[in-house]
Design a protein around this motif. Structure first.
Motif, PDB file in Angstrom:
ATOM      1  N   GLY A 112       0.794  -1.222   0.000  1.00 55.31           N
ATOM      2  CA  GLY A 112       0.000   0.000   0.000  1.00 55.31           C
ATOM      3  C   GLY A 112       0.829   1.275   0.000  1.00 55.31           C
ATOM      4  N   GLN A 113       2.144   1.172   0.195  1.00 55.88           N
ATOM      5  CA  GLN A 113       3.014   2.353   0.198  1.00 55.88           C
ATOM      6  C   GLN A 113       3.174   2.877  -1.224  1.00 55.88           C
ATOM      7  OE1 GLN A 113       6.823   1.712   2.084  1.00 55.88           O
ATOM      8  NE2 GLN A 113       7.722   3.522   1.160  1.00 55.88           N
ATOM      9  N   VAL A 114       3.186   4.206  -1.384  1.00 61.39           N
ATOM     10  CA  VAL A 114       3.329   4.823  -2.698  1.00 61.39           C
ATOM     11  C   VAL A 114       4.777   4.683  -3.166  1.00 61.39           C
ATOM     12  CG1 VAL A 114       3.166   6.957  -4.019  1.00 61.39           C
ATOM     13  CG2 VAL A 114       1.450   6.441  -2.288  1.00 61.39           C
ATOM     14  N   LEU A 115       4.947   4.144  -4.387  1.00 61.19           N
ATOM     15  CA  LEU A 115       6.272   3.950  -4.970  1.00 61.19           C
ATOM     16  C   LEU A 115       6.584   4.999  -6.026  1.00 61.19           C
ATOM     17  CD1 LEU A 115       6.133   0.085  -5.504  1.00 61.19           C
ATOM     18  CD2 LEU A 115       7.219   1.319  -3.627  1.00 61.19           C
ATOM     19  N   GLY A 116       5.565   5.524  -6.673  1.00 54.69           N
ATOM     20  CA  GLY A 116       5.748   6.494  -7.742  1.00 54.69           C
ATOM     21  C   GLY A 116       4.401   6.991  -8.222  1.00 54.69           C
ATOM     22  N   ILE A 117       4.454   7.812  -9.261  1.00 62.66           N
ATOM     23  CA  ILE A 117       3.241   8.391  -9.846  1.00 62.66           C
ATOM     24  C   ILE A 117       3.303   8.215 -11.354  1.00 62.66           C
ATOM     25  CG2 ILE A 117       1.985  10.556 -10.260  1.00 62.66           C
ATOM     26  CD1 ILE A 117       3.065  11.584  -7.608  1.00 62.66           C
TER      27      ILE A 117
END
Length: 156
Positions: A112-117
């Motif tokens: 669930g952690q944001v890795l990129g956009i």
């Protein structure tokens, strides 16, 4: 569709900074793509130049060393924990150009952690980690255009 309509579309693509545009209308399919011309000098750096709309670009086959390196990167994916791109767009590794990347190689990550956009059609889509683990490799560079299903991160 008239030629003047196509020219207007080409100008709109160029003016709005789009790199790709596809239109399907009945049995007509129109695809406009703005590419970067890459010139590799044998002993120097890679030089890029934006190609203007309507400009003819001759495609040159990449040097064998570059092709082998790119193929090696895909074959090097040994982990079964791969985070792939859910859509086509531009990948960003940070929230803004002057902020730190979301993750670096060796960073621990949680599901669930944001890795990129990925930016697609002016919308920013967060790419969340699907696994708990450690970032083993980042397979896309900042501001790279990515395809659907393209591996972005390898987690161990």
């Amino acid at each position: 569709m008239e030629i003047n309509d196509i020219i207007k579309l080409m100008e709109a693509v160029s003016e709005n900074g789009l790199t790709r545009f596809t239109l399907e209308e009945g049995n007509l399919k129109l695809s406009i793509r703005k590419e970067k011309e890459v010139v590799t000098l044998s002993s120097g750096p890679v030089v890029e130049r934006q190609v203007q709309a309507g400009e003819f670009v001759q495609t040159v086959q990449a040097a064998p060393a570059v092709t082998a390196a790119a193929a090696g990167a895909v074959e090097d994916i040994s982990s079964d924990k791969i985070v792939a791109s859910p859509l086509v767009g531009t990948f960003y590794n940070a929230a803004s150009p002057d902020s730190d990347p979301f993750v670096k190689v060796g960073d621990p990550v949680k599901k669930g952690q944001v890795l990129g956009i990925i930016e697609a059609m002016k919308l920013m889509n967060e790419i969340e980690c699907e696994y708990d683990g450690v970032v083993e490799a980042i397979l896309a560079g900042n501001e790279d255009v990515v395809e659907y299903g393209q591996p972005l991160f390898r987690i161990r």
